[in-house]
Design an enzyme around this catalytic site. Structure first.
Site: not given
Length: 336
Positions: A240, A269, A297
């Site tokens: 994370r 993000e 991601h």
């Protein structure tokens, strides 16, 4: 049985889910990168379960908005964006899906390490940007031997353990720090436990982050951790984004305390692309050239892992509502 699929991410209309669970009614609420999906109060009041499909957005309604719901699920491993306390206050279990994409994330972590430490990313960048001038082995600044190097893991859960096995296959010595694991894990795995993050940082040539995000772990990879780091450290984060303090990472990289970093996740993000560290990387400033890799991601992703995730998310709901079988509960402390 009616399930609200909040922050639905897939381009399709849940054909896979409808095929395997034809008796369930799926209500899809799509989100964007900028904001969570808006929810109709009437729909909220009619559903038996809520699944959050976004890795970044929370569900745009409080648990109290779902009077009929009996379970909430985060469709993914991380559960920092599901209101575990709010659901728990109503004695409703909140769950996650921890057993999908394990190999993909572990492969991605090792892939980021190799791209930096074997130069596979740097060489291609130099050749495509500089032509014949880029044709030289010295253009990759972080190349080193893996055999005998120390690979440190923060958080030895499913993914951390899978990553450890891969690092060990490169003849690296694996050490880990995980204060939540019971004693003896080091004996059963053959990997060495260290008692503090500072010790891990001081010993490791590569550190890979695999811990969940919590108030305990938020910015735990910060100024103090980097100050303790072995010079030349390579940092990998596929967990994370907020676990790593980007300001502290930038300072450590400018001082060469951290030699390189591979980041699949960012604190925000995708907005953090304007952070000074990432802005310097995007401009290819000389001090950071070929020392940082950023991926969107994506460590969890493969077509197979997405199929697993989608079906396992529904399986958690169906097992509880149809069979009374609770899996992967992450707010059990509120349900006692």
């Amino acid at each position: 049985m009616k399930i609200l699929c909040a922050n639905w991410q897939a381009a399709d209309e849940a054909e896979l889910e409808r095929e395997h669970y034809p008796d369930i009614e799926f209500i899809l609420a799509r989100s964007t990168n900028e904001k969570a999906a808006t929810l109709d109060p009437t729909i909220c009041g009619s559903v038996d379960a809520v699944i959050n499909y976004s890795p970044t957005h929370i569900v745009a309604a409080a648990p109290t908005a779902f009077p009929r719901a009996r379970i909430a699920v985060r469709s993914g491993v991380g559960f920092d964006n599901i209101d575990t306390a709010g659901w728990g206050a109503r004695k409703i279990p909140a769950c996650n899906v921890p057993d999908y994409g394990t190999t993909e994330v572990a492969d991605h972590a090792i892939g980021l390490m190799l791209a930096l430490t074997r130069g596979t990313s740097a060489y291609g960048t130099e050749l495509s940007g500089n032509g014949p001038e880029g044709w030289h082995f010295s253009k990759a600044p972080l190349v080193r031997r893996h055999k005998g190097a120390t690979f440190g893991i923060v958080g030895l859960g499913r993914i951390g353990l899978a990553t450890a096995r891969r690092a060990a296959a490169f003849d690296m010595k694996v050490v880990f720090h995980d204060p939540h694991l019971l004693s003896g894990v080091d004996l059963s795995t053959g990997y060495e436990r260290v008692n503090s993050l500072a010790e891990l940082m001081a010993r490791a040539d590569v550190v890979s982050v695999h811990t969940p995000l919590s108030e305990e772990t938020r910015k735990v990879l910060g100024a103090a951790a980097f100050a303790a780091a072995k010079p030349g450290l390579v940092l990998i984060n596929t967990a994370r984004g907020p676990i790593v303090d980007l300001d502290a990472l930038e300072a450590a990289m400018r001082k060469d305390r951290v030699a390189g970093a591979g980041l699949d996740v960012l604190p925000n993000e995708p907005g953090d692309l304007d952070h000074p560290l990432l802005a310097a990387w995007r401009r290819r400033e000389p001090w950071i050239a070929n020392r940082l890799i950023v991926t969107p991601h994506a460590a969890f992703y493969s077509p197979a892992s997405m199929r697993d995730l989608r079906l396992k998310s529904i399986e958690v709901v169906h097992a509880y509502l149809a069979e009374g079988r609770l899996n992967n509960c992450v707010n059990a402390e509120y349900l006692k």
